[in-house]
Design an enzyme around this catalytic site. Structure first.
Site, PDB file in Angstrom:
ATOM      1  N   GLU A  15      43.929  36.475  41.550  1.00 52.25           N
ATOM      2  CA  GLU A  15      45.117  36.918  40.809  1.00 52.25           C
ATOM      3  C   GLU A  15      46.158  37.451  41.776  1.00 52.25           C
ATOM      4  OE1 GLU A  15      46.772  40.242  37.641  1.00 52.25           O
ATOM      5  OE2 GLU A  15      44.606  40.124  38.004  1.00 52.25           O
ATOM      6  N   LYS A  28      41.462  40.227  43.638  1.00 48.53           N
ATOM      7  CA  LYS A  28      42.849  40.710  43.697  1.00 48.53           C
ATOM      8  C   LYS A  28      43.144  41.021  45.159  1.00 48.53           C
ATOM      9  CE  LYS A  28      46.630  42.387  41.571  1.00 48.53           C
ATOM     10  NZ  LYS A  28      47.436  41.704  40.546  1.00 48.53           N
ATOM     11  N   PRO A  44      47.685  35.833  22.748  1.00 50.14           N
ATOM     12  CA  PRO A  44      48.480  36.707  21.880  1.00 50.14           C
ATOM     13  C   PRO A  44      48.790  38.051  22.522  1.00 50.14           C
ATOM     14  CG  PRO A  44      46.214  36.574  21.095  1.00 50.14           C
ATOM     15  CD  PRO A  44      46.343  35.579  22.205  1.00 50.14           C
TER      16      PRO A  44
END
Length: 218
Positions: free
Chosen positions: A103, A35, A198
């Site tokens: 990310e 990150k 999901p």
């Protein structure tokens, strides 16, 4: 040579961190998640990834306020590393790992440094000497088509063809827009849907998360 995977989103809160964790599980041993800039959160994204995926993680810059990194740095009057420094550190990690997953913060053009450098600039820099796969995480509801087309267009303008789209938080009950966009997103962008994750996947126990990752991928 290590593969570098870049995870970007059409906006903030679209599911990049859970997608990053799922990619880390899918990539297997020898993966590190990076990150470059983290802003304003009680639980850093890399900690979420480490918990869910159980992989090695690294965070380069942390800023207190929940703002874009360059804005957060200016508000506090602090300096943050330029994109070139982030690229150098990613390359260093690539020398000792099979896969490096990067990310982003927010969307593709959010500035990661105070000189105007973005995740797009970082990806284009790394692509000069490494294979780079870019996944675009998007919502499924209204607004997804426009935001995703803009993100894909910006990547292509820099010579980066997205590896796939990821539906970052698919609700259990799909409305009309969600049902239609499953077909419309690949049609309007020309990029296949690589995964559908999901809603609530990030709240799964790590063992359950890792077991289910394969079922989310196309």
């Amino acid at each position: 040579m290590a593969v570098i995977v870049v995870v970007t989103g059409t906006d903030t809160g679209v599911g990049k961190t859970v997608t990053t964790a799922a990619l880390a599980v899918r990539s297997g041993p020898g993966t590190v998640v990076v990150k470059p800039a983290q802003t304003g959160t009680d639980e850093p994204d890399v900690r979420v990834v480490a918990r869910l995926a159980g992989c090695e993680v690294a965070q380069f810059t942390s800023l207190e306020d929940p703002l874009a990194p360059d804005t957060a740095a200016r508000v506090r009057g602090v300096g943050i590393p330029p994109i070139s420094a982030h690229a150098a550190r990613v390359r260093e990690l690539a020398r000792g790992h099979g896969t490096v997953i990067v990310e982003g913060a927010g969307g593709l053009l959010v500035r990661l440094d105070t000189g105007g450098g973005t995740l797009l600039d970082l990806a284009a820099d790394l692509a000069q000497d490494h294979p780079v796969l870019v996944y675009v995480v998007t919502r499924t509801g209204l607004g997804a088509l426009n935001h995703t087309e803009l993100t894909v267009g910006a990547l292509r303008a820099r010579g980066l063809e997205p590896a796939g789209l990821v539906l970052g938080a698919v609700p259990q009950q799909l409305g009309l827009a969600e049902r239609c966009n499953r077909a419309e997103l690949p049609r309007v962008t020309g990029v296949p849907i690589a995964a559908a994750i999901p809603e609530g996947a990030g709240a799964l126990a790590p063992e359950d998360f890792r077991k289910q990752v394969k079922s989310w991928w196309s």
